[in-house]
Design an enzyme around this catalytic site. Structure first.
Site, mmCIF file in Angstrom:
data_model
loop_
_atom_site.group_PDB
_atom_site.id
_atom_site.type_symbol
_atom_site.label_atom_id
_atom_site.label_comp_id
_atom_site.label_asym_id
_atom_site.label_seq_id
_atom_site.Cartn_x
_atom_site.Cartn_y
_atom_site.Cartn_z
ATOM 1 C CE LYS A 11 -28.680 6.873 12.785
ATOM 2 N NZ LYS A 11 -29.178 5.968 13.860
ATOM 3 C CB ALA A 97 -40.164 6.267 10.479
ATOM 4 C CB ALA A 98 -36.108 2.442 9.174
ATOM 5 N N GLY A 99 -34.717 4.189 11.946
ATOM 6 C CA GLY A 99 -33.506 4.195 12.756
ATOM 7 C C GLY A 99 -32.232 4.280 11.945
ATOM 8 C CG LEU A 100 -31.628 2.369 8.767
ATOM 9 C CD1 LEU A 100 -32.043 1.664 7.480
ATOM 10 C CD2 LEU A 100 -30.354 1.748 9.321
ATOM 11 N N GLY A 102 -32.536 8.350 7.499
ATOM 12 C CA GLY A 102 -32.799 8.700 6.115
ATOM 13 C C GLY A 102 -33.171 10.155 5.922
ATOM 14 N N GLY A 103 -34.077 10.662 6.751
ATOM 15 C CA GLY A 103 -34.467 12.071 6.658
ATOM 16 C C GLY A 103 -33.315 13.004 6.976
ATOM 17 C CB SER A 104 -30.727 12.940 9.628
ATOM 18 O OG SER A 104 -31.614 13.113 10.716
ATOM 19 C CB ALA A 105 -29.060 10.754 4.983
ATOM 20 C CG ASP A 137 -29.409 10.784 13.912
ATOM 21 O OD1 ASP A 137 -28.640 10.724 14.885
ATOM 22 O OD2 ASP A 137 -30.417 10.055 13.788
#
Length: 293
Positions: A11, A97-100, A102-105, A137
């Protein structure tokens, strides 16, 4: 069915404002999420023995209970009193850990996929409530498309999603602590009045140029103060031919540019490709997680 393959989309935040601090230590937000084409693949398999295992070749991704995907599987297992062995394979494309998100997705993909694979029967609304207990997220990653988020970002109002707006993503490889960014926030900063309402109007009118002009993220202030090289990169990105607007996503360090067309995105990608840790073109996506054929 013994396995299921889920596409887990990243996201971006087209708008992010912090409106206050909560008693529980978290912050109340107003944000506009949008899913993007960049995604991880999450393959979930039934297995013996009855344990949860995670495999990912990315060196920065933990494969134990620290992983949100593992926690999501454990959450569902505990919620129904045991469902058997679960193997989770994560094929990473989203930077860590990039503000996208990824872990939440990945966690959203596990909630969705385990529910389908084991026929647990939870509704999407229930899964989103479960997701909110794992991370702020996760509910949006289950929701997908576009949404206006309040609370800690978990209270969602659907917005019309775009399926094909060209984007360029850049990440300089700087790992930023979200907690540290929020700690440095200055709530006395002057904010743009009605900025959230304005960009929501542009989204509802499907006005890409207006969206580009309305991009806003309060978290840029503490991040750019700490990492001026990210600010400089955003300035350069903003001046690329065909750029409608550029912004940092979440707490960074990924920057994205909304581009006029895919050709402009590809030209800018060539400009930055060998200068940053991660650079790719993608498009907006109308979905968050879904089953691949």
């Amino acid at each position: 069915m013994q396995k299921i393959r889920i596409r887990a989309h990243a996201k971006i935040n087209l708008y992010l404002d912090v409106v206050g601090k909560r008693e529980d230590g978290y912050h109340n937000l107003e944000t506009i999420f949008h899913s993007i084409g960049l995604h991880d693949d999450v393959i979930i398999r039934k297995q013996d023995p009855k344990e949860i295992t995670v495999h990912c070749e990315h060196p920065a991704v933990p494969c134990d209970s620290r992983n949100l995907a593992h926690q999501a599987a454990q959450f569902l297992n505990d919620a129904v009193g045991g469902i058997g062995g679960i193997s989770i394979e994560i094929q990473k494309r989203i930077p860590v850990a990039a503000g996208l998100a990824g872990g939440s997705a990945n966690a959203a993909a596990v909630l969705y996929g385990v529910n389908e694979l084991f026929r647990l029967g939870f509704t999407q609304e229930t899964l989103r409530r479960f997701g909110a207990q794992l991370g702020a997220d996760v509910p949006f990653c289950l929701h997908g498309g576009a949404a206006f988020g309040t609370g800690i970002g978990d209270e969602l109002t659907r917005l019309p999603a775009f399926s094909d707006l060209p984007l360029l993503l850049l990440n300089p490889g700087i790992k930023i602590s979200t907690a540290a960014v929020f700690k440095k926030l200055n709530f006395s900063l002057t904010k743009r009045e009605n900025a959230g309402i304005i960009i929501r109007t542009h989204i509802e009118k499907r006005d890409a140029l207006g969206i580009g002009e309305g991009l806003y993220n309060l978290l840029e202030v503490p991040v750019f103060a700490e990492y001026p090289e990210i600010a400089a990169l955003k300035t350069e990105l903003s001046t690329q031919a065909g750029c409608c607007g550029a912004l940092m996503s979440g707490s960074g360090a990924t920057l994205f540019a909304l581009m006029q067309d895919s050709e402009s995105a590809r030209r800018s990608e060539s400009h930055f490709k060998n200068r940053v840790n991660f650079c790719t073109t993608t498009v907006t996506s109308p979905v968050g997680v879904y089953i691949e054929d």
